[in-house]
Design a protein around this motif. Structure first.
Motif, PDB file in Angstrom:
ATOM      1  N   MET A 494      23.671   8.650  -2.414  1.00  0.00           N
ATOM      2  CA  MET A 494      22.362   8.136  -1.986  1.00  0.00           C
ATOM      3  C   MET A 494      22.373   6.608  -1.954  1.00  0.00           C
ATOM      4  SD  MET A 494      19.662  10.537  -4.042  1.00  0.00           S
ATOM      5  CE  MET A 494      18.415   9.262  -3.929  1.00  0.00           C
ATOM      6  N   ALA A 495      22.929   6.000  -3.016  1.00  0.00           N
ATOM      7  CA  ALA A 495      22.994   4.538  -3.090  1.00  0.00           C
ATOM      8  C   ALA A 495      23.836   3.986  -1.951  1.00  0.00           C
ATOM      9  CB  ALA A 495      23.579   4.119  -4.437  1.00  0.00           C
ATOM     10  N   SER A 496      24.945   4.668  -1.650  1.00  0.00           N
ATOM     11  CA  SER A 496      25.831   4.222  -0.571  1.00  0.00           C
ATOM     12  C   SER A 496      25.093   4.222   0.769  1.00  0.00           C
ATOM     13  CB  SER A 496      27.055   5.139  -0.511  1.00  0.00           C
ATOM     14  OG  SER A 496      27.911   4.760   0.530  1.00  0.00           O
ATOM     15  N   ARG A 497      24.300   5.286   0.997  1.00  0.00           N
ATOM     16  CA  ARG A 497      23.523   5.369   2.239  1.00  0.00           C
ATOM     17  C   ARG A 497      22.468   4.261   2.289  1.00  0.00           C
ATOM     18  NH1 ARG A 497      23.934  11.004   1.290  1.00  0.00           N
ATOM     19  NH2 ARG A 497      21.860  11.067   0.342  1.00  0.00           N
ATOM     20  N   GLN A 498      21.834   4.013   1.137  1.00  0.00           N
ATOM     21  CA  GLN A 498      20.815   2.956   1.076  1.00  0.00           C
ATOM     22  C   GLN A 498      21.430   1.579   1.321  1.00  0.00           C
ATOM     23  OE1 GLN A 498      19.151   3.607  -2.799  1.00  0.00           O
ATOM     24  NE2 GLN A 498      17.542   4.982  -2.052  1.00  0.00           N
ATOM     25  N   HIS A 499      22.626   1.363   0.740  1.00  0.00           N
ATOM     26  CA  HIS A 499      23.303   0.072   0.923  1.00  0.00           C
ATOM     27  C   HIS A 499      23.679  -0.143   2.384  1.00  0.00           C
ATOM     28  CE1 HIS A 499      24.664   0.428  -3.543  1.00  0.00           C
ATOM     29  NE2 HIS A 499      23.371   0.186  -3.409  1.00  0.00           N
ATOM     30  N   ALA A 500      24.197   0.928   3.006  1.00  0.00           N
ATOM     31  CA  ALA A 500      24.595   0.840   4.414  1.00  0.00           C
ATOM     32  C   ALA A 500      23.369   0.532   5.286  1.00  0.00           C
ATOM     33  CB  ALA A 500      25.259   2.140   4.849  1.00  0.00           C
ATOM     34  N   PHE A 501      22.251   1.194   4.964  1.00  0.00           N
ATOM     35  CA  PHE A 501      21.031   0.971   5.737  1.00  0.00           C
ATOM     36  C   PHE A 501      20.517  -0.465   5.539  1.00  0.00           C
ATOM     37  CE2 PHE A 501      16.342   1.104   6.073  1.00  0.00           C
ATOM     38  CZ  PHE A 501      16.233   1.501   7.407  1.00  0.00           C
ATOM     39  N   ALA A 502      20.573  -0.947   4.261  1.00  0.00           N
ATOM     40  CA  ALA A 502      20.120  -2.309   3.963  1.00  0.00           C
ATOM     41  C   ALA A 502      20.976  -3.341   4.688  1.00  0.00           C
ATOM     42  CB  ALA A 502      20.152  -2.546   2.458  1.00  0.00           C
ATOM     43  N   MET A 522      27.797 -15.368   3.319  1.00  0.00           N
ATOM     44  CA  MET A 522      26.885 -14.411   2.689  1.00  0.00           C
ATOM     45  C   MET A 522      27.347 -14.053   1.276  1.00  0.00           C
ATOM     46  SD  MET A 522      24.139 -12.714   2.705  1.00  0.00           S
ATOM     47  CE  MET A 522      23.568 -12.802   4.398  1.00  0.00           C
ATOM     48  N   MET A 523      28.678 -13.905   1.078  1.00  0.00           N
ATOM     49  CA  MET A 523      29.198 -13.582  -0.253  1.00  0.00           C
ATOM     50  C   MET A 523      28.887 -14.701  -1.252  1.00  0.00           C
ATOM     51  SD  MET A 523      30.397 -10.599  -0.224  1.00  0.00           S
ATOM     52  CE  MET A 523      29.377 -10.050   1.140  1.00  0.00           C
ATOM     53  N   ARG A 524      29.045 -15.951  -0.788  1.00  0.00           N
ATOM     54  CA  ARG A 524      28.765 -17.083  -1.661  1.00  0.00           C
ATOM     55  C   ARG A 524      27.262 -17.167  -1.987  1.00  0.00           C
ATOM     56  NH1 ARG A 524      33.132 -18.807   1.396  1.00  0.00           N
ATOM     57  NH2 ARG A 524      31.918 -19.668   3.113  1.00  0.00           N
ATOM     58  N   LYS A 532      26.250  -9.941  -9.501  1.00  0.00           N
ATOM     59  CA  LYS A 532      27.671  -9.857  -9.851  1.00  0.00           C
ATOM     60  C   LYS A 532      28.433  -8.976  -8.864  1.00  0.00           C
ATOM     61  CE  LYS A 532      27.144 -10.732 -14.764  1.00  0.00           C
ATOM     62  NZ  LYS A 532      27.334 -10.224 -16.143  1.00  0.00           N
ATOM     63  N   VAL A 533      27.761  -7.960  -8.333  1.00  0.00           N
ATOM     64  CA  VAL A 533      28.395  -7.077  -7.342  1.00  0.00           C
ATOM     65  C   VAL A 533      27.521  -6.992  -6.097  1.00  0.00           C
ATOM     66  CG1 VAL A 533      29.751  -5.656  -8.942  1.00  0.00           C
ATOM     67  CG2 VAL A 533      27.382  -5.055  -8.490  1.00  0.00           C
ATOM     68  N   VAL A 534      28.176  -6.838  -4.952  1.00  0.00           N
ATOM     69  CA  VAL A 534      27.484  -6.820  -3.663  1.00  0.00           C
ATOM     70  C   VAL A 534      26.492  -5.659  -3.585  1.00  0.00           C
ATOM     71  CG1 VAL A 534      27.814  -6.663  -1.167  1.00  0.00           C
ATOM     72  CG2 VAL A 534      29.474  -7.894  -2.567  1.00  0.00           C
ATOM     73  N   THR A 535      26.888  -4.511  -4.200  1.00  0.00           N
ATOM     74  CA  THR A 535      26.032  -3.316  -4.096  1.00  0.00           C
ATOM     75  C   THR A 535      24.659  -3.550  -4.727  1.00  0.00           C
ATOM     76  OG1 THR A 535      27.136  -2.472  -6.080  1.00  0.00           O
ATOM     77  CG2 THR A 535      27.924  -1.640  -3.968  1.00  0.00           C
ATOM     78  N   ASP A 536      24.621  -4.339  -5.833  1.00  0.00           N
ATOM     79  CA  ASP A 536      23.321  -4.639  -6.469  1.00  0.00           C
ATOM     80  C   ASP A 536      22.412  -5.431  -5.521  1.00  0.00           C
ATOM     81  OD1 ASP A 536      24.168  -3.364  -8.705  1.00  0.00           O
ATOM     82  OD2 ASP A 536      24.588  -5.176  -9.873  1.00  0.00           O
ATOM     83  N   SER A 701      42.236  -8.910   2.137  1.00  0.00           N
ATOM     84  CA  SER A 701      40.984  -9.671   2.157  1.00  0.00           C
ATOM     85  C   SER A 701      39.862  -8.835   2.754  1.00  0.00           C
ATOM     86  CB  SER A 701      41.178 -10.943   2.994  1.00  0.00           C
ATOM     87  OG  SER A 701      39.982 -11.660   3.089  1.00  0.00           O
ATOM     88  N   HIS A 702      38.660  -8.900   2.087  1.00  0.00           N
ATOM     89  CA  HIS A 702      37.514  -8.119   2.581  1.00  0.00           C
ATOM     90  C   HIS A 702      36.225  -8.685   1.998  1.00  0.00           C
ATOM     91  CE1 HIS A 702      35.428  -4.734   4.235  1.00  0.00           C
ATOM     92  NE2 HIS A 702      34.879  -4.463   3.039  1.00  0.00           N
ATOM     93  N   ASP A 703      35.210  -8.831   2.840  1.00  0.00           N
ATOM     94  CA  ASP A 703      33.885  -9.283   2.409  1.00  0.00           C
ATOM     95  C   ASP A 703      33.924 -10.612   1.645  1.00  0.00           C
ATOM     96  OD1 ASP A 703      32.721  -7.132   3.561  1.00  0.00           O
ATOM     97  OD2 ASP A 703      32.483  -5.973   1.715  1.00  0.00           O
ATOM     98  N   GLY A 704      34.764 -11.546   2.102  1.00  0.00           N
ATOM     99  CA  GLY A 704      34.816 -12.858   1.471  1.00  0.00           C
ATOM    100  C   GLY A 704      35.566 -12.890   0.160  1.00  0.00           C
TER     101      GLY A 704
END
Length: 739
Positions: A494-502, A522-524, A532-536, A701-704
């Motif tokens: 569910m969180a993964s789907r919400q993150h993708a949608f966000a 964006m990462m910076r 601390k983590v992108v998912t948050d 390398s991925h997402d900065g």
């Protein structure tokens, strides 16, 4: 209805015969007035038309007396069981209550009646009787073990009486239940005579032609079989006597049901079943000489008859886990016939025949953990004919399944769960989709919440809603690991789907406002915002804690700040880094000394590749199939599995002395900002360290962010820890860990 009309002339004769036999069998256990009070209760039930003939037309009083005879004669239970059996129909029909029974006959009799009524109600739910779970549920429901023994005896009696019944469907149902439910129960309790009779009678009623075909064949071959057994035994007997062994020999013929199972398994006719019987040599040996004399007897048998080495079963050298000890060998007897010979001592035979006999166990009927010892003690109490033994049997209560509950679905299917399981546990046990949509249940027809704890025998109907989704607090409701794992998995999805949608929403806003989206910037920004983590970060957008337009404004501000301050800096991805090949340093070939097990040195060992232990690590040894020893770290990912499955092959190991200059390959995982300068700093630090060599480096390398896997050669844990500390101080490095 008058009692005279209730009994036919033949039934009256049978009634008095059974009455005299029961008085004789019950001995002195009946109390004064028991018979008179029992007669009054039964007459009242008959006159009030409360107890009636069943589906097979059997007289219920006669049937119960016949069952009581089996209970007393073949199982050894007396007063309480006989009275409970004779009165349970009257209580169930309302002629008298369990309170009256308790006043007149005692708590013991009332307890048995309550148990009989309870298991009969359970049986009426029509579950899948073939299920091992249902057998275990019956055992757990019958708090007093005598209830189960009475049920087995009752089924044996019914099977004996229904041969002339014209209701084929009912007869076959009863016969199938005998085979799938009651025979295995008798098996578990060591009632082998009753177990074989149930199986044979079941076959007789379900497959009549097969039963009589095998029976006729056995009768035809009995004389020749007895003659063959005598001819086979005679020379062995003489040789064993000449050797000075004290023994006796007995043969046993397989039951009709067992022969039929053999015919089906081997896909052969009756004539193709070679082991219709087995010869058992039982030695009367002193404990110290048991093995010696068993192998001596084995040698004598195999000297006379050619053995089949593939059919040797040696449970003498290494007894089975349940304590069963014996030697089994199949030999070629006279006329080219194969004969199974079992060799054991009186002590071994006594153990094998008591309680849950291992001889039957290894052929398919497996007891639960802890069941064997308990059932053996039950069997011993039953076999004990003195009053103390009977009193002990009266006190037996079944507490084997206190850690389990058995629950029905509305269709009668049965599931086993851990004690304390809730409605939500049950929903996830059936199917994860059902669990995710669960909003409650109906337990025994009453509405129940997700957190309601289930009891054995509950019938549970799960209620669902398409709008329901798993909640975080569900983890506090469930008790089973399966449900907990499924909930965590569902929450993660569910969180993964919400993150993708966000993320998609954010990128769409960028596109609408015609702003170029740069992942690194964006990462910076995300880090500057305190995540601390992108998912948050994306979860905050999904929860509407962050406004997308505010984020874009802050992004533009971040971009301006970076362009103003660092116009002259050209950013390059860490993936562009190339490790310049260096000549590998010479490493010492001298191995560090390991002390293995009880101060053994110089043993051949190898370091396990799954965890790459190095000097200084806490280690243990594992004896491989080939006999060598592999050294693993104590925190190796495979350590727990090795200890659980092969604990007997684990040996102690520790490093001896000081590190001798040997270098070991170690993999480090480094995560940091995607900048080639960081990687250059890392490799520079490693190159300056004495006694450490960089073998290889892989960058992704991925997402900065970049993730690097470094292979370094290092001498011991001290140097490794010092290196890790230095790498963590490099600006931009977020994480350094040993793989």
């Amino acid at each position: 209805m008058e009692t005279d009309e209730f009994f036919t002339t033949e039934e009256k004769r049978l009634l008095f015969s059974l009455y005299r036999k029961l008085l004789q069998l019950s001995g002195e256990t009946l109390l004064k007035g028991d018979c008179k009070k029992l007669k009054t209760h039964l007459v009242n039930s008959i006159q009030n038309n409360h107890i009636q003939r069943g589906i097979f037309g059997l007289n219920p009083v006669i049937k119960d007396m016949q069952t009581a005879t089996i209970v007393a004669e073949e199982i050894g239970m007396k007063r309480a069981s006989i009275l409970g059996l004779m009165l349970h129909d009257s209580v169930r029909c309302g002629t008298c209550t369990t309170e009256e029974v308790e006043r007149n006959y005692g708590e013991d009799v009332a307890g048995i009646i309550r148990g009989l009524i309870r298991v009969n109600e359970l049986h009426s739910k029509s579950p899948t009787i073939e299920s091992e779970n249902f057998r275990n549920l019956l055992l757990s429901f019958a708090e007093d073990m005598r209830v189960i023994l009475i049920m087995i005896a009752d089924r044996v009696n019914i099977m004996r009486q229904i041969k002339d019944c014209k209701n084929d469907e009912a007869r076959k149902q009863v016969a199938n239940e005998a085979a799938y439910l009651y025979a295995p129960l008798a098996h578990k309790l060591g009632l082998y005579k009753l177990k074989s009779e149930l199986e044979d009678l079941s076959l007789k009623h379900t497959e009549k032609d097969v039963y009589y075909h095998i029976k006729e064949k056995l009768n035809e071959t009995k004389a020749s079989r007895d003659k063959y057994i005598a001819a086979f035994i005679a020379p062995i007997q003489k040789k064993l006597e000449d050797a000075g062994l004290n023994f006796h020999i007995k043969g046993r013929t397989k039951s009709i049901h067992s022969i039929y199972q053999k015919m089906k398994k081997q896909k052969c006719p009756f004539e193709g079943v070679y082991d219709l019987f087995a010869i058992r040599v039982i030695l009367n040996s002193d404990y110290e000489k048991e093995k010696l004399e068993c192998w001596q007897a084995y040698s004598i048998v195999t000297d006379m008859y050619q053995p089949n080495p593939k059919r040797l079963r040696d449970w003498l050298s290494v007894p089975k886990s349940n304590g069963y000890e014996s030697l089994h060998i199949t030999v070629m007897g006279p006329e080219g016939k194969l004969v199974e010979v079992q060799i054991r001592t009186e002590r071994m035979d006594d153990i094998a025949e008591r309680g849950l006999a291992a001889h039957w166990r290894y052929k398919g009927v497996k007891g639960e953990s802890g069941l064997d010892e308990w059932l053996t003690s039950v069997r011993e109490a039953l076999e004990n004919s003195d009053s103390n033994g009977l009193e002990a049997m009266d006190q037996f209560k079944l507490d084997l399944y206190e850690d389990e509950v058995f629950v029905f679905t509305p269709k009668g299917d049965l599931f086993k769960l851990g004690k304390g399981s809730t409605v939500l546990d049950f929903a996830f046990h059936i199917h994860s989709k059902l669990g995710c949509k669960c909003i409650g249940a109906k337990v025994n027809g009453k509405n129940a919440q997700l957190k309601q704890v289930l009891q054995s025998g509950d019938q549970v109907e799960i209620m669902t809603s398409n709008t329901q989704t798993p909640k975080q607090n569900w983890l506090n409701i469930v008790t089973t690991s399966k449900a907990r794992t499924k909930i965590r998995q569902a929450l993660k999805e569910m969180a993964s789907r919400q993150h993708a949608f966000a993320k998609e929403t954010l990128e769409r806003k960028f596109k609408n406002r015609k702003i170029e989206y740069d992942e690194g910037t964006m990462m910076r920004l995300i880090k500057r915002l305190g995540f601390k983590v992108v998912t948050d970060f994306y979860q905050s957008i999904a929860n509407e804690q962050l406004d997308v337009n505010d984020i874009i404004d802050k992004y533009l501000e971040q971009q301006r700040r970076e362009n103003d301050t660092h116009d002259d800096i050209t950013y390059r991805s860490a993936e562009g880094y190339n490790l310049q090949p260096t000549l590998p340093e010479e490493t010492s070939t001298k191995e560090d000394v390991l002390v293995i097990d009880q101060n053994l040195k110089g043993l051949d060992f190898k370091l396990a590749r799954c965890c790459n232990p190095i000097y200084g690590d806490e280690v243990f040894g594992f004896v491989t199939v080939s006999g060598g020893i592999k050294i693993h770290r104590q925190d190796c990912p495979n350590a727990s599995d090795l200890r659980e499955r092969f604990g007997y092959r684990i040996v102690k190991a520790r490093w001896a002395g000081k590190s001798q200059g040997t270098q070991y390959p170690i993999m480090l995982r480094v995560v940091g900002h995607d900048d080639i300068g960081i990687v250059t700093n890392i490799t520079s630090i490693i190159s300056k360290e004495t006694g450490i060599t960089l073998r290889s480096i892989g960058i992704d390398s991925h997402d900065g962010l970049f993730s690097g896997t470094l292979t370094v050669m290092v001498g011991d844990t001290g140097r490794l820890e010092a290196l890790i500390k230095k790498l963590r101080t490099v600006k931009g490095v977020k994480q350094v860990a040993r793989n």
